[in-house]
Write a protein that holds these residues in place. Structure first.
Motif, short mmCIF file in Angstrom:
data_model
loop_
_atom_site.label_atom_id
_atom_site.label_comp_id
_atom_site.label_asym_id
_atom_site.label_seq_id
_atom_site.Cartn_x
_atom_site.Cartn_y
_atom_site.Cartn_z
N PHE A 62 17.46 48.87 26.03
CA PHE A 62 18.47 48.05 25.39
C PHE A 62 19.03 48.81 24.19
O PHE A 62 18.28 49.27 23.33
N GLY A 63 20.35 48.93 24.14
CA GLY A 63 20.98 49.69 23.08
C GLY A 63 20.79 49.06 21.71
O GLY A 63 20.63 49.76 20.71
N TYR A 64 20.78 47.71 21.66
CA TYR A 64 20.67 47.06 20.35
C TYR A 64 19.30 47.27 19.73
O TYR A 64 19.16 47.31 18.50
N THR A 65 18.25 47.44 20.57
CA THR A 65 16.92 47.69 20.00
C THR A 65 16.83 49.11 19.45
O THR A 65 16.15 49.36 18.45
N LEU A 66 17.52 50.06 20.09
CA LEU A 66 17.57 51.42 19.56
C LEU A 66 18.32 51.45 18.23
O LEU A 66 17.87 52.09 17.27
N HIS A 125 18.84 50.40 11.63
CA HIS A 125 19.57 49.44 10.79
C HIS A 125 18.79 48.15 10.54
O HIS A 125 19.18 47.38 9.65
N GLY A 126 17.75 47.90 11.32
CA GLY A 126 17.04 46.62 11.20
C GLY A 126 17.61 45.62 12.20
O GLY A 126 18.83 45.58 12.41
N ARG A 127 16.75 44.81 12.81
CA ARG A 127 17.18 43.89 13.87
C ARG A 127 18.18 42.84 13.39
O ARG A 127 18.94 42.29 14.19
N ASN A 128 18.20 42.53 12.08
CA ASN A 128 19.06 41.45 11.58
C ASN A 128 20.40 41.95 11.04
O ASN A 128 21.20 41.15 10.54
N HIS A 129 20.65 43.25 11.15
CA HIS A 129 21.91 43.81 10.67
C HIS A 129 23.06 43.28 11.53
O HIS A 129 22.92 43.12 12.75
N ILE A 130 24.21 43.01 10.91
CA ILE A 130 25.35 42.45 11.62
C ILE A 130 25.81 43.36 12.77
O ILE A 130 26.20 42.88 13.85
N ILE A 131 25.76 44.67 12.56
CA ILE A 131 26.16 45.61 13.62
C ILE A 131 25.23 45.51 14.81
O ILE A 131 25.67 45.55 15.97
N VAL A 132 23.93 45.34 14.56
CA VAL A 132 22.95 45.21 15.64
C VAL A 132 23.18 43.92 16.42
O VAL A 132 23.11 43.88 17.65
N LYS A 133 23.48 42.83 15.69
CA LYS A 133 23.73 41.54 16.36
C LYS A 133 24.99 41.60 17.21
O LYS A 133 25.03 41.06 18.33
N LEU A 134 26.03 42.26 16.70
CA LEU A 134 27.26 42.42 17.48
C LEU A 134 27.02 43.29 18.72
O LEU A 134 27.53 43.01 19.81
N TYR A 135 26.23 44.33 18.54
CA TYR A 135 25.90 45.22 19.66
C TYR A 135 25.15 44.45 20.74
O TYR A 135 25.41 44.61 21.94
N LYS A 136 24.20 43.61 20.31
CA LYS A 136 23.42 42.80 21.26
C LYS A 136 24.33 41.87 22.04
O LYS A 136 24.21 41.75 23.27
N SER A 196 8.94 53.15 22.94
CA SER A 196 9.98 52.25 23.42
C SER A 196 10.46 51.30 22.33
O SER A 196 9.68 50.50 21.80
N SER A 197 11.73 51.36 22.01
CA SER A 197 12.31 50.48 21.00
C SER A 197 12.25 49.02 21.43
O SER A 197 12.15 48.12 20.61
N SER A 198 12.32 48.79 22.73
CA SER A 198 12.29 47.43 23.26
C SER A 198 10.91 47.03 23.79
O SER A 198 10.62 45.86 23.98
N GLY A 199 10.07 48.05 24.05
CA GLY A 199 8.78 47.78 24.68
C GLY A 199 8.91 47.50 26.16
O GLY A 199 7.95 47.05 26.80
N LEU A 200 10.09 47.79 26.74
CA LEU A 200 10.36 47.38 28.12
C LEU A 200 10.70 48.54 29.06
O LEU A 200 10.96 48.32 30.23
N ASP A 201 10.75 49.77 28.53
CA ASP A 201 11.04 50.91 29.39
C ASP A 201 9.83 51.84 29.42
O ASP A 201 8.94 51.75 28.58
N LEU A 202 9.80 52.71 30.42
CA LEU A 202 8.68 53.62 30.60
C LEU A 202 9.15 55.06 30.45
O LEU A 202 10.27 55.40 30.87
#
Length: 474
Positions: free
Chosen positions: A134-138, A143-154, A373-379
């Protein structure tokens, strides 16, 4: 003659460093007999099989760098770069022959998904996304998960993710996440080693060690347990009939009983891999060996290194870590490596060709994966490649790593540098002949690597998805 279906593979990144998308291209061209266009950034060279395949054409885009603007405003630089990349990508997607479907690597999502979706709509093509992470987790790592740019990316990633006509992903954990939180139904396509990742013969290993001899034994800025004692390259008696690992006498090849244990780790030198874990483990291994052998700080290191080079054996071997890969943090860690005071451990960093890298894995004794893994979901694909070569791995433990590494069967999992150091001591005690635990893991890795290959996995799980998307568009 019936026209062949055509698929365009889209990677907003270095195609030479995107092995999974190269494997897609090879399978589409060789197994499905499709025409394939790859639209990607240049940089590293693709695998020779991709370059030589007559059904594959690579269209290289220029990379966008706005370092000057980023010093003024990082946010402005990110937005400007995304806009420029969007228009460049759309231009290339319209310049290539009309495909029946686009297969796009995700992440990066911005602006890739929007550009590909627009092209699909205007050119009436199918839209397939292969989710690697997931790009937003990277983005959240910097930037931190709560950053506005991260939320928009998600939001962007989920919005365009739902628009795909077909979806692939790399793990069952990611499949569940896409279904539960994105409303996306995905097929799992596990990474599997292609045929060129396989156990290698001693002759191939020796030839590789000969090619790497100068990089291993005569590196700039290193004076250590591997480089010391090596004969001068100008010495007439010095030739490549022997390397630090192997010896050739006529037609007879053999591994040296006093050789270092070879440990390989491939890294992208980014923040989702904590390389300091490996450095700390190496330092702990070195100190614990000294303690086990009752050595104090007054030992003459130069004499020790010469004795080791001349064949003196100890209960624990020298360790040579070869770290492959390119990335932003490489120079920083190379400086840290140079400052370490190590007796029986040393490091080499290098970038290998796509043809030599499998040979290195097949010639090594152990692999190390630092991928968390930034998301914990890829190998980590690097582990898949290692298993294909029969190479066991010590890997950082995270949520879904059990889908690949079976602890105690084909590798070991660790959570700290101390735990990794313990594993290195346990596995290499008595190396090379009396290390049964290491040999058992090698057998497990070989069994895992030979149980399934990319071509079979792709034909079973990816081809039906792509074929269905194309058939619906006709």
């Amino acid at each position: 003659m019936e026209k062949k279906p055509r698929v365009a593979i889209v990677v907003l990144g270095d195609i030479g460093r995107s092995p999974r998308m190269q494997y897609h291209a090879l399978s589409l061209a060789s197994q499905a007999k499709f025409e394939v266009d790859i639209v990607a950034n240049g940089g590293s060279e693709s695998h020779m099989d991709v370059i030589k395949n007559q059904n594959i054409r690579i269209h290289e885009m220029a990379s966008v760098s706005l370092e000057g603007l980023s010093k003024i405003s990082k946010a402005l630089a990110v937005l400007t770069k995304a806009a420029i990349q969007f228009f460049i990508l759309v231009w290339f997607l319209f310049k290539i022959p009309r495909p029946d479907a686009f297969l796009v690597q995700n992440p990066p999502s911005v602006p890739t998904l929007a550009a590909v979706k627009l092209s699909c709509w205007l050119r009436r093509c199918g839209f397939v996304i292969d989710w690697h992470n997931f790009g937003y987790t990277l983005l959240g790592m910097s930037h931190g998960r709560n950053h506005i740019i991260v939320k928009l990316y998600k939001w962007f990633e989920k919005y365009f993710g739902k628009m795909a006509d077909g979806t692939l992903c790399v793990t069952k954990a990611m499949q569940h996440e896409l279904a539960q939180n994105c409303g996306v139904k995905a097929s799992v396509l596990y990474d599997q080693p292609p045929e060129f990742f396989h156990p290698v013969a001693l002759k191939e290993s020796h030839e590789l060690f000969c090619r790497l001899d100068r990089s291993i034994c005569d590196p700039i800025g290193f004076h250590d347990c591997v480089s010391t004692g090596k004969k001068s390259q100008n010495d007439a008696s010095s030739d490549l009939s022997h390397t630090v690992f192997s010896t050739q006498d006529g037609d007879n090849l053999s591994l040296k009983p006093s050789r270092p244990a070879l440990v390989v780790s491939s890294t992208s030198w980014t923040s989702d891999e904590d390389f300091s874990l490996l450095l700390e483990a190496a330092l702990l291994y070195d100190r614990r060996i000294a303690a086990a052998l009752n050595e104090d700080d007054s030992i003459d290191e130069e004499k020790l290194w010469i004795d080791l080079s001349n064949g003196k054996k100890y209960l624990y071997p020298r360790l040579l870590f070869i770290i492959t890969g390119k990335g932003p943090d490489r120079k920083k860690y190379e400086e840290k490596i140079r400052k370490l005071k190590l007796r029986r451990v040393t490091f080499r960093t290098m970038w290998l060709s796509a043809e030599d890298y499998p040979l290195l894995l097949g010639s090594a004794d152990l692999g190390v994966s630092l991928h968390t893994s930034s998301s914990g979901l890829d190998l980590p694909m690097k582990i898949v490649d290692m298993f294909g070569c029969g190479l066991p791995v010590c890997a950082v433990s995270f949520s879904c790593i059990g889908e690949l590494v079976k602890d105690g069967e084909n590798g070991l999992l660790f959570s700290s540098s101390s735990e990794l150091a313990d594993q290195l001591m346990m596995l290499f005690k008595g190396f090379p002949d009396k290390c049964d635990a290491l040999k058992a893991l090698q057998e497990g890795a070989l069994a895992r690597g030979s149980s399934s290959r990319w071509s079979a996995e792709w034909m079973t799980h990816a081809f039906p998805v792509i074929q269905e998307v194309i058939s619906k568009k006709h």
